[in-house]
Design an enzyme around this catalytic site. Structure first.
Site, PDB file in Angstrom:
ATOM      1  N   TYR A   1       0.837  -1.212   0.000  1.00  0.00           N
ATOM      2  CA  TYR A   1       0.000   0.000   0.000  1.00  0.00           C
ATOM      3  C   TYR A   1       0.868   1.256   0.000  1.00  0.00           C
ATOM      4  O   TYR A   1       0.673   2.169  -0.814  1.00  0.00           O
ATOM      5  CB  TYR A   1      -0.910  -0.010   1.232  1.00  0.00           C
ATOM      6  CG  TYR A   1      -1.687   1.257   1.447  1.00  0.00           C
ATOM      7  CD1 TYR A   1      -2.759   1.592   0.622  1.00  0.00           C
ATOM      8  CD2 TYR A   1      -1.356   2.126   2.492  1.00  0.00           C
ATOM      9  CE1 TYR A   1      -3.484   2.752   0.826  1.00  0.00           C
ATOM     10  CE2 TYR A   1      -2.074   3.285   2.702  1.00  0.00           C
ATOM     11  CZ  TYR A   1      -3.139   3.596   1.873  1.00  0.00           C
ATOM     12  OH  TYR A   1      -3.844   4.755   2.078  1.00  0.00           O
TER      13      TYR A   1
ATOM     14  N   LYS B   1       1.224   4.447  -2.669  1.00  0.00           N
ATOM     15  CA  LYS B   1       0.943   5.830  -2.248  1.00  0.00           C
ATOM     16  C   LYS B   1       2.160   6.737  -2.461  1.00  0.00           C
ATOM     17  O   LYS B   1       1.998   7.938  -2.740  1.00  0.00           O
ATOM     18  CB  LYS B   1       0.514   5.846  -0.781  1.00  0.00           C
ATOM     19  CG  LYS B   1      -0.820   5.159  -0.514  1.00  0.00           C
ATOM     20  CD  LYS B   1      -2.001   5.971  -1.025  1.00  0.00           C
ATOM     21  CE  LYS B   1      -2.609   5.457  -2.276  1.00  0.00           C
ATOM     22  NZ  LYS B   1      -3.801   6.240  -2.705  1.00  0.00           N
TER      23      LYS B   1
END
Length: 310
Positions: free
Chosen positions: A188, A192
């Site tokens: 993740y 990002k």
């Protein structure tokens, strides 16, 4: 939670302007659609599930001061590059101007899986597909800018402070972008960080006419928290999320949309290329996120990987 004097009502009248919000059927995206539509904009709500999208549009219209708000469903599956290109083509066939793109949709902490295109789901959903969508819409955005006052055409990428907290040493692991052997939250954070680097390179390449921003919306009570089963088991999530909400760790979805609305449509936002933190404030991203060479390398790598879709 941090406070700001900015509210959705701080936005100017947006009548005659068109925006796109991906993942607009739920969470922060839904509140972003509502904020723009309530100021008179036409908003395309990008979502994969037609029924959920149409239901969200009706919910938004029922909650606004002007129930005749102009909200249009945009079919968009970010786990399919074909769907992304088709969505961009649809917009270009229907609209002669586009003032703002909010690349909002995302997934967090899910178990490892590959999309039909062969990429890790978080990396494609959060970063690659948004890069591709933006690429195909840049000509329309630029044409809009050429006939508008400077600073009005904008692209906003949703990121997270997870880009600082969940990292690999090299920032972007070009040799292994799937990160199969890393924890779900590292995958993740990887995506990002890519969102901020995308923002940085957009600013470098197109900053003369395009205003960009990377937005960390805050720690918000959305379905993302309930679906992060690659991080902790579902039974634990069912207990954790309500506790975090009651403790004030998770804020409301309406507050989560504040920074996106500020970045995409407020005349008060003038720091193009900035990293925006809760709420509607300029923050500081990680050293890796500010690495111009890394941003340029990621752009070139992405363009090469997606060549057949350009």
């Amino acid at each position: 939670m941090p406070k700001s004097s900015f509210t959705p009502n701080s936005l100017p009248n947006l009548a005659g302007k068109t925006f796109i919000v991906t993942g607009g059927n739920a969470g922060v995206g839904k509140s972003t659609v509502a904020g723009l539509a309530n100021r008179g904009a036409r908003v395309y709500l990008g979502a994969r599930n037609t029924d959920k999208a149409l239901e969200a549009i009706q919910d938004i219209k029922g909650s606004l001061e002007q129930p005749d708000a102009d909200i249009v469903y945009l079919p968009l599956d970010l786990q399919s590059f074909r769907s992304v290109v088709e969505a961009a083509q649809l917009i270009k066939s229907k609209e002669t101007s586009l003032y703002g793109l909010v690349n909002n949709a995302g997934i967090m902490g899910v178990p490892f899986a590959l999309t039909q295109d062969g990429y890790e789901t978080q990396f494609q959903t959060n970063y690659l597909s948004h890069w591709l969508l933006t690429y195909h819409l840049l000509p329309l955005l630029e044409a809009t800018s050429s006939s508008s006052p400077i600073g009005q055409v904008r692209v906003v990428n949703l990121t997270s402070d997870g880009h600082q907290r969940f990292t690999v040493q090299e920032g972007i692991r070009f040799s292994d972008p799937e990160l199969k052997n890393e924890p779900a939250m590292t995958r993740y954070g990887h995506s990002k960080l890519a969102n901020i680097l995308h923002t940085k390179q957009l600013h470098r390449l197109h900053g003369a006419w395009l205003v960009t921003a990377a937005v960390h919306p805050g720690h918000i009570d959305t379905d993302l928290n309930k679906k992060a089963t690659g991080m902790v088991p579902p039974a634990v999530l069912r207990v954790m999320v309500p506790v975090m909400k009651c403790a004030g760790v998770l804020d409301t979805q309406a507050n989560g949309a504040l920074s996106s609305l500020y970045a995409v449509a407020s005349p008060e936002f003038t720091d193009a290329g900035a990293y925006i933190v809760p709420y509607a404030k300029i923050g500081s991203a990680s050293d890796a996120a500010m690495d111009s060479a890394l941003a340029e390398k990621l752009w070139s790598w992405t363009a090469q990987r997606l060549q057949e879709w350009l």
